[in-house]
Write a protein that holds these residues in place. Structure first.
Motif, short mmCIF file in Angstrom:
data_model
loop_
_atom_site.label_atom_id
_atom_site.label_comp_id
_atom_site.label_asym_id
_atom_site.label_seq_id
_atom_site.Cartn_x
_atom_site.Cartn_y
_atom_site.Cartn_z
N PHE A 1 0.50 -9.42 -4.08
CA PHE A 1 0.23 -8.03 -4.03
C PHE A 1 0.84 -7.26 -5.32
CE2 PHE A 1 -0.23 -9.10 0.46
CZ PHE A 1 -1.65 -8.62 0.86
N MET A 2 1.16 -7.78 -6.07
CA MET A 2 1.68 -7.09 -7.34
C MET A 2 0.76 -6.39 -8.18
SD MET A 2 4.66 -6.37 -8.94
CE MET A 2 5.54 -7.59 -7.79
N CYS A 3 0.73 -4.99 -8.23
CA CYS A 3 -0.16 -4.21 -9.00
C CYS A 3 0.25 -2.80 -9.30
CB CYS A 3 -1.55 -3.82 -8.17
SG CYS A 3 -1.23 -2.84 -6.81
N GLN A 4 1.64 -2.58 -8.77
CA GLN A 4 2.24 -1.25 -9.06
C GLN A 4 2.59 -0.99 -10.70
OE1 GLN A 4 2.93 -3.05 -6.62
NE2 GLN A 4 2.77 -1.98 -4.73
N HIS A 5 2.94 -2.00 -11.29
CA HIS A 5 3.30 -1.78 -12.70
C HIS A 5 2.08 -1.37 -13.59
CE1 HIS A 5 2.10 -5.86 -12.12
NE2 HIS A 5 2.21 -6.13 -13.35
N SER A 6 1.06 -1.92 -12.98
CA SER A 6 -0.22 -1.53 -13.86
C SER A 6 -1.11 -0.37 -13.38
CB SER A 6 -1.32 -2.88 -13.79
OG SER A 6 -0.57 -3.91 -14.44
N LEU A 7 -0.59 0.29 -12.28
CA LEU A 7 -1.41 1.47 -11.68
C LEU A 7 -1.71 2.54 -12.63
CD1 LEU A 7 0.12 2.02 -8.21
CD2 LEU A 7 -2.16 1.41 -8.89
N PRO A 8 -1.01 2.95 -13.53
CA PRO A 8 -1.22 3.94 -14.56
C PRO A 8 -2.50 3.66 -15.38
CG PRO A 8 1.19 3.84 -14.44
CD PRO A 8 0.39 2.77 -13.82
N SER A 9 -2.91 2.29 -15.78
CA SER A 9 -4.07 2.15 -16.49
C SER A 9 -5.29 2.09 -15.71
CB SER A 9 -3.75 0.44 -17.16
OG SER A 9 -2.64 0.63 -18.14
N LEU A 10 -4.96 1.67 -14.34
CA LEU A 10 -6.14 1.61 -13.46
C LEU A 10 -6.40 3.14 -12.89
CD1 LEU A 10 -4.87 -1.45 -11.22
CD2 LEU A 10 -6.80 -1.50 -12.78
N VAL A 11 -5.67 3.91 -12.58
CA VAL A 11 -5.98 5.10 -11.64
C VAL A 11 -6.37 6.26 -12.95
CG1 VAL A 11 -4.58 7.04 -10.48
CG2 VAL A 11 -4.30 4.64 -9.95
N ARG B 1 -2.20 9.03 -19.21
CA ARG B 1 -1.80 7.81 -18.41
C ARG B 1 -0.16 7.89 -18.73
NH1 ARG B 1 -3.72 2.38 -21.30
NH2 ARG B 1 -2.16 2.84 -22.73
N VAL B 2 0.57 7.94 -17.97
CA VAL B 2 2.02 7.92 -17.93
C VAL B 2 2.31 6.55 -17.30
CG1 VAL B 2 4.28 9.03 -17.33
CG2 VAL B 2 2.01 10.32 -17.49
N GLU B 3 2.82 5.72 -18.19
CA GLU B 3 3.40 4.26 -17.73
C GLU B 3 4.51 4.27 -16.99
OE1 GLU B 3 1.35 1.85 -17.97
OE2 GLU B 3 0.09 2.23 -19.45
N MET B 4 4.92 3.38 -16.25
CA MET B 4 6.12 3.20 -15.40
C MET B 4 7.44 3.57 -16.22
SD MET B 4 5.64 0.60 -12.39
CE MET B 4 6.96 1.05 -11.19
N GLY B 5 7.33 2.96 -17.52
CA GLY B 5 8.55 3.06 -18.36
C GLY B 5 8.72 4.45 -18.32
N PHE C 1 0.75 -1.24 -0.05
CA PHE C 1 0.05 0.06 -0.11
C PHE C 1 1.06 1.30 -0.04
CE2 PHE C 1 -2.08 3.12 2.79
CZ PHE C 1 -2.92 3.49 1.63
N VAL C 2 2.04 1.36 0.78
CA VAL C 2 2.95 2.27 0.91
C VAL C 2 3.38 2.94 -0.40
CG1 VAL C 2 5.19 3.42 1.89
CG2 VAL C 2 3.40 2.28 3.29
N THR C 3 3.90 1.75 -1.08
CA THR C 3 4.74 1.82 -2.44
C THR C 3 3.69 2.12 -3.70
OG1 THR C 3 4.62 -0.53 -2.91
CG2 THR C 3 6.60 0.52 -2.09
N THR C 4 2.29 1.76 -3.46
CA THR C 4 1.18 2.07 -4.26
C THR C 4 0.97 3.78 -4.24
OG1 THR C 4 0.21 0.03 -4.19
CG2 THR C 4 -1.25 1.76 -4.89
N THR C 5 1.09 4.12 -3.06
CA THR C 5 0.57 5.77 -2.70
C THR C 5 2.08 6.36 -3.45
OG1 THR C 5 1.69 5.81 -0.58
CG2 THR C 5 -0.45 5.15 -0.77
N PHE C 6 3.31 5.75 -3.51
CA PHE C 6 4.37 6.26 -3.86
C PHE C 6 4.08 6.53 -5.55
CE2 PHE C 6 7.62 4.91 -0.64
CZ PHE C 6 7.09 5.97 0.16
N VAL C 7 3.67 5.38 -6.13
CA VAL C 7 3.68 5.46 -7.51
C VAL C 7 2.55 6.44 -8.08
CG1 VAL C 7 2.84 4.03 -9.51
CG2 VAL C 7 4.21 3.10 -7.77
N VAL C 8 1.48 6.55 -7.11
CA VAL C 8 0.44 7.44 -7.56
C VAL C 8 1.05 8.92 -7.50
CG1 VAL C 8 -1.77 8.36 -6.84
CG2 VAL C 8 -1.59 6.32 -6.81
N GLU C 9 1.64 9.32 -6.57
CA GLU C 9 2.23 10.51 -6.13
C GLU C 9 3.22 10.89 -7.60
OE1 GLU C 9 5.61 12.94 -3.46
OE2 GLU C 9 4.25 11.37 -2.45
N ALA C 10 4.04 9.85 -7.85
CA ALA C 10 4.94 9.98 -8.95
C ALA C 10 4.33 10.30 -10.35
CB ALA C 10 6.01 8.57 -9.18
#
Length: 476
Positions: free
Chosen positions: A264-274, A109-113, A37-46
């Motif tokens: 619990f892996m979802c961080q790499h797909s967060l841009p498409s979800l959020v 939508r800004v992907e992790m790459g 959850f902590v790193t998910t909020t990190f990805v949303v902030e990024a």
């Protein structure tokens, strides 16, 4: 997000729970859920910081275009042009737009790459793609092993009674007979070859329009999970409880850690979800509730499993425990649960394979360059497909495959990359937009301590898992 996180990894979790002990498993599951959850909020902030930079560049380009227009106008048209600009353009497009649009609104939508390219240097970008590629290889190896393994378990029967599928309390070796002279391992490899021949060619093309296929597999997944939980509860209620899990067994923690990280892996797909979410005002609260629900679901699935079945009888794929006559009397339900991974994984394999192939292309891509046809259409798909199939050919130990994938590449994607992303995006935002700028989607864990804690935890996990593997191999 719930559908994305609760996937194939959940099917390997009950055995890992039983091996590590219920108390250790519960504590580790809750802690890893919190860290995710902590790193998910990190990805949303990024993501918000990346959107702010894109919005800022567009506003600067828009202003430059306006300045160019006004400077190139002839002297006789200056007054008319200025009046037109003031009356028509500036109040609507410039002033109102700048006032109403929050720079940190997540609209693109800004992907992790892309975020890695914006905030990391060249070495960091290459390491990011390396980590993603290793994780996707692990994913494909798990998928390539799970389908033939499930088919082998359901169709092979040592007693010759194939209608009952997996026998109760029976442990088979790969050398046990399956059909006539064919051994179980032979049947597994035949299924692997058929699986590769049927789904491998998709790697050489693009997979598109999978919406309805994904909806169907999601529906099947939830029906299967619901049936398994209800059947386990019914067996426990009728006094058929067989499981007596230990309180703690540290020897099983290594695999449990990897399985939980993978699950619990979802961080790499967060841009498409959020990004498509219309109102993001309470996004953090919604994500938190999502994680609470997922924890509750994992707890329900695993605790019903470890108290319903003996620890040594739990299969790598939990669904296979229900492909038995003494557990499920209805043949249709028995075969549905036994073959459930075959249907769901088969639809995901081509999508993951195409994603991995595209990441290889991006890693070696040079600005303005194009690949020869042979490299683009043959070499990249081949290096995508062959390694996971070879790994699946050598082993079908799904618990270890999931554990190693989660413990290494999963840790990189879930902990290391989000921590470095949020650290660098904060520095870049301050330099670009000023030190007083506030990101409306900033993480509740905004102190630098949390970045350091996540990285410390990630590197501790690397050392712990590696040391555990080395010690285990030394004992053997």
């Amino acid at each position: 997000m719930f559908n994305l996180i609760v996937g194939t990894g959940a099917l390997t979790m009950p055995k890992a729970f039983a091996t590590a002990g219920w108390l250790v498993s519960l504590v580790l599951l809750v802690f890893l859920g919190f860290m995710s959850f902590v790193t998910t909020t990190f990805v949303v902030e990024a993501m918000a910081a990346a959107n702010a930079q894109l919005h800022w560049k567009r506003m600067e380009n828009h202003q430059e275009e306006e300045d160019d227009d006004s400077s190139t106008a002839s002297d006789s048209d200056v007054l008319v042009q200025d009046n037109y600009e003031r009356a028509e353009k500036r109040p609507i497009l410039s002033v109102q737009r700048r006032g109403s649009l929050n720079l940190f609104e997540i609209t693109d939508r800004v992907e992790m790459g892309q975020m890695a390219s914006m905030f990391f240097n060249k070495v960091g970008v290459n390491l990011f793609y390396f980590c993603i590629i290793i994780y996707l290889y692990g994913d494909l190896a798990i998928y390539a092993a799970a389908v033939p393994f499930s088919l082998m378990q359901v169709t092979c029967s040592a007693t010759g009674n194939e209608s009952c599928g997996v026998e109760a309390d029976s442990k088979h070796n790969d050398t046990d007979p399956c059909w006539g002279p064919l051994r179980r391992v032979d049947a597994y490899r035949i299924y692997l070859a058929v699986f590769t021949l049927l789904l491998g060619p998709f790697t050489f093309f693009d997979v598109q329009k999978t919406k309805y296929l994904q909806i169907l597999t999601s529906l099947m997944r939830w029906v299967a999970f619901a049936i398994m939980i209800v059947l386990a509860l019914v067996r426990i209620g009728h006094g058929h409880r067989q499981g007596h899990p230990p309180l703690a067994d540290l020897s099983g923690v290594r695999n449990l850690f990897g399985v939980c990280v993978y699950s619990f892996m979802c961080q790499h797909s967060l841009p498409s979800l959020v990004t498509p979410v219309s109102s993001k005002r309470h996004l953090t609260c919604l994500v938190f509730l999502d994680y609470v629900l997922i924890l509750a679901f994992y707890g329900l699935l695993c605790f019903t499993a470890i108290f319903c079945f003996r620890g040594d009888s739990l299969m790598d794929m939990y669904t296979l425990n229900f492909a038995r006559c003494d557990v499920v009397s209805v043949a249709a339900v028995r075969f549905f649960l036994g073959l459930f991974p075959v249907f769901t994984i088969s639809t995901n394999f081509p999508i993951i394979a195409v994603t991995l192939r595209n990441n290889w292309k991006t890693l070696f891509h040079r600005e303005g360059g194009t690949y020869p046809w042979v490299v683009d259409r043959v070499v990249f798909p081949t290096i995508t497909l062959l390694p996971p199939v070879l790994v699946a050919f050598c082993t079908h130990d799904l618990e270890s495959l999931v554990g190693i994938t989660g413990a290494y590449a999963g840790t990189g994607i879930q902990y290391v990359i989000p921590a470095f992303l949020v650290y660098h995006c904060r520095k870049d935002t301050q330099l670009t937009l000023g030190y007083g700028t506030v990101n409306k989607h900033r993480s509740p864990f905004r102190h630098t301590f949390w970045v350091g804690f996540v990285l410390l935890w990630a590197f501790s996990c690397f050392f712990f898992v590696t040391a555990n593997i080395v010690l285990s191999e030394t004992k053997v």
